[in-house]
Design a protein around this motif. Structure first.
Motif, mmCIF file in Angstrom:
data_model
loop_
_atom_site.group_PDB
_atom_site.id
_atom_site.type_symbol
_atom_site.label_atom_id
_atom_site.label_comp_id
_atom_site.label_asym_id
_atom_site.label_seq_id
_atom_site.Cartn_x
_atom_site.Cartn_y
_atom_site.Cartn_z
ATOM 1 N N GLY A 125 26.016 72.100 61.568
ATOM 2 C CA GLY A 125 25.435 71.759 62.862
ATOM 3 C C GLY A 125 25.779 70.350 63.313
ATOM 4 N N TRP A 126 26.462 69.586 62.470
ATOM 5 C CA TRP A 126 26.658 68.159 62.727
ATOM 6 C C TRP A 126 28.113 67.738 62.759
ATOM 7 N N PHE A 127 29.047 68.651 62.485
ATOM 8 C CA PHE A 127 30.408 68.167 62.253
ATOM 9 C C PHE A 127 30.971 67.388 63.437
ATOM 10 N N ALA A 128 30.659 67.829 64.655
ATOM 11 C CA ALA A 128 31.226 67.158 65.828
ATOM 12 C C ALA A 128 30.419 65.928 66.240
ATOM 13 N N ASN A 129 29.310 65.666 65.515
ATOM 14 C CA ASN A 129 28.447 64.528 65.868
ATOM 15 C C ASN A 129 28.987 63.245 65.249
ATOM 16 N N ARG A 130 28.849 62.121 65.958
ATOM 17 C CA ARG A 130 29.430 60.887 65.435
ATOM 18 C C ARG A 130 28.703 60.381 64.187
ATOM 19 N N HIS A 131 27.488 60.860 63.952
ATOM 20 C CA HIS A 131 26.792 60.436 62.730
ATOM 21 C C HIS A 131 27.390 61.061 61.467
ATOM 22 N N ALA A 132 28.250 62.071 61.639
ATOM 23 C CA ALA A 132 28.893 62.692 60.477
ATOM 24 C C ALA A 132 30.082 61.838 60.041
ATOM 25 N N LYS A 133 29.864 60.531 59.968
ATOM 26 C CA LYS A 133 31.029 59.659 59.796
ATOM 27 C C LYS A 133 31.615 59.706 58.395
ATOM 28 N N THR A 134 30.827 60.094 57.406
ATOM 29 C CA THR A 134 31.410 60.247 56.077
ATOM 30 C C THR A 134 32.378 61.427 56.065
ATOM 31 N N ALA A 135 31.987 62.523 56.731
ATOM 32 C CA ALA A 135 32.873 63.687 56.843
ATOM 33 C C ALA A 135 34.163 63.308 57.565
ATOM 34 N N HIS A 136 34.012 62.631 58.687
ATOM 35 C CA HIS A 136 35.200 62.262 59.465
ATOM 36 C C HIS A 136 36.087 61.282 58.700
ATOM 37 N N GLY A 137 35.456 60.322 58.054
ATOM 38 C CA GLY A 137 36.219 59.313 57.311
ATOM 39 C C GLY A 137 37.022 59.935 56.187
#
Lengths: 348, 348
Positions: free
Chosen positions: B17-29
């Motif tokens: 539910g969070w992948f596109a959210n900017r708070h998922a920054k560990t995932a994105h990083g």
């Protein structure tokens, strides 16, 4: 760090072989500034003598006894581990003494890094360095406290910030002001009976701990909150703690503590008092302006004439009132603090 | 924080539910900068799509699946908790997913404040924020490291220091330099596979942790050690961590990270880049000079023309080379870093 309405302590101070040593600063601090009773000092190397014979500058007397057994006859409630070795562990013979005291029902009070509670399960132990649970992040709530907040800062660590803060508290009370000492290190916390060792808090929450301390001190609506500083902005090991206090305690003004000899850590020399003062002000003002209003000069070891010269030189170099509050009086510092206005945080 | 010779991880990233959210920054990083394989992202709201469709800027593709069960078919070794809520606890449905992953033998990797190891006794858990045991006090040993040490600092927290550091590492490697990224926060540590979350260390030892990190990075004798900065000198909650890094990592030069919008914490506005740069330099120089040699400007959300204008304005205001290393290139910053000499600690 909420102050508890605890019954007053009656201390036996364990400082065996160390009482006259300057590293026994928790023992000395409790005697000079503490509000709790001290029934005796335990130091077999000085047994039979009295505190004021050995260290007249402490200003409070107590018998010195040779053993825990003798101490118990004087009715203590608590035994203080009167030594704070830098990162060190407790010698084994001290542990034996503490076991004897604990077996006799005494509370153990310790400011050591090493926590003693796990070594005395089920027994009363106050590990002074253990931070309270649930310290929040800094929030800015302390921007709004009513009393004037004063923080001591230094050109180095171990330069007299605690002493300056406590002498300032004495001077304030002597002149009829309601002053609260907000303790941030192990000796200060033992003296005050409450507070928080900010350097023992997880770094993310150190500023929050300083803020909570000020909020707690403000509850009694004092005239002044006197926050004990830690470390120094130029001390590479402790500068983070220093800055957490500088921002977290939201001071209205600062008292700069300095001393003549340039002791160093990791080879780094002290900045001049004027440079240090300017930098503290600049860094504080990123959040809330806090001018340095006076200098507390630690002249330990100097003759009176040299001390007066040094105080005058520091005052000249910084353009600020200066005094050695321990040797002479904290009044010039107190006057400067009382002249300083409350400041407002730099909020948008 | 010694690097272990561990087998490489194959990650499933839990970001339901969070992948596109900017708070998922560990995932994105991890996707953009990590060296470990990512077999999939778990987000039921995006199941069936692919990472590069949803977030093309991450530059690495992976399937998005709807459940742990589907992820397991792709052969992960580890499941990453891909969200780092500010101080928050993990939602219960995430715990159910983690239990399923753990029951299937996966290692759990988490950068949450709340430690997960106690909730999965006997199972492999890497609590990234858990500091290593036995961090010493800062000693000054890192004053003498051979490689050039660069630290990113900021006008605010969450302003792009990690990204700037990682883009600088990429640029350095692309130009044939041996560069080590020294991670100091949870996302950085997951990306690098080693490091220490300095804000999770007891305050007294935060500078020592930064020093140990630099000493460890120096073991491979790289050309550059790129230290990820944290917080900001003017951020009242985190300034202590910032200063522990500034002194503890013993940098030779600094890269200042900034962004156009003046986000604030506790109402405090950001200093201008030039003021921030000057203060970082002054405070660093109490211990070891470290000039700010370039500005990394975070232009997220701006159109290209606006971004170029902003970068030019920041360069003008500071008199320093500036670039947005994410949008364009870190080369101008790398060149400035390579022009800067190694500095010597201000030791007596």
């Amino acid at each position: 760090m909420r102050r508890e309405a605890s019954r007053p302590r009656r201390y036996a101070i364990l400082a065996d072989g160390w009482f006259a040593n300057r590293h026994a600063k928790t023992a000395h601090g409790l005697l000079r500034y503490g509000r709790d009773e001290v029934v005796c000092v335990i130091d077999s190397s000085l047994a039979g003598r009295r505190v004021l014979e050995v260290m007249p500058q402490l200003g409070r007397d107590a018998p010195i006894v040779g053993s825990v057994r003798e101490a118990l006859e004087l009715g203590p409630t608590s035994v203080l581990v009167g030594l704070a070795p830098a990162g060190g562990r407790l010698p084994e013979d001290w542990m034996r003494s503490l076991r004897a005291a604990s077996d006799a029902g005494l509370e153990i009070v310790s400011g050591l890094h090493e926590r003693l509670a796990p070594r005395f399960p089920g027994r009363p132990v106050w590990d002074v360095r253990e931070p309270p649970e649930g310290i929040p992040l800094f929030s800015g709530e302390a921007f709004g406290v009513e009393p004037r907040v004063v923080l001591t800062v230094g050109t180095d660590s171990a330069i007299g910030k605690m002493t300056a803060t406590l002498e300032l508290e004495r001077a304030a009370r002597a002149s009829g002001l309601r002053a609260e000492f907000a303790a941030t290190g192990q000796t200060g916390v033992v003296i005050a009976g409450w507070g928080v060792c900010v350097d023992a808090v997880v770094a993310d929450f150190a500023a929050g701990a300083a803020e909570q301390l000020v909020l707690e001190a403000a509850r009694s609506s004092p005239d002044l909150i006197l926050v004990e500083g830690q470390g120094a902005l130029g001390h590479p090991a402790y500068s983070g703690v220093t800055l957490s206090l500088l921002h977290g305690s939201c001071p209205d003004c600062l008292v700069l503590c300095t001393a003549p000899e340039g002791e160093v850590f990791a080879g780094v020399p002290r900045p001049s008092p004027s440079r240090a003062a300017r930098l503290y002000e600049e860094v504080a003002s990123l959040v809330k302006p806090a001018p340095v209003v006076a200098v507390s000069a630690n002249t330990r070891g100097l003759a009176d004439a040299e001390a007066a010269e040094y105080v005058a030189a520091v005052s000249e170099e910084t353009g600020l009132p200066a005094a050695d509050p321990f040797r002479t009086s904290a009044d010039p510092i107190l006057e400067a603090v009382l002249r300083a206005p409350k400041t407002r945080a730099r909020v948008a």
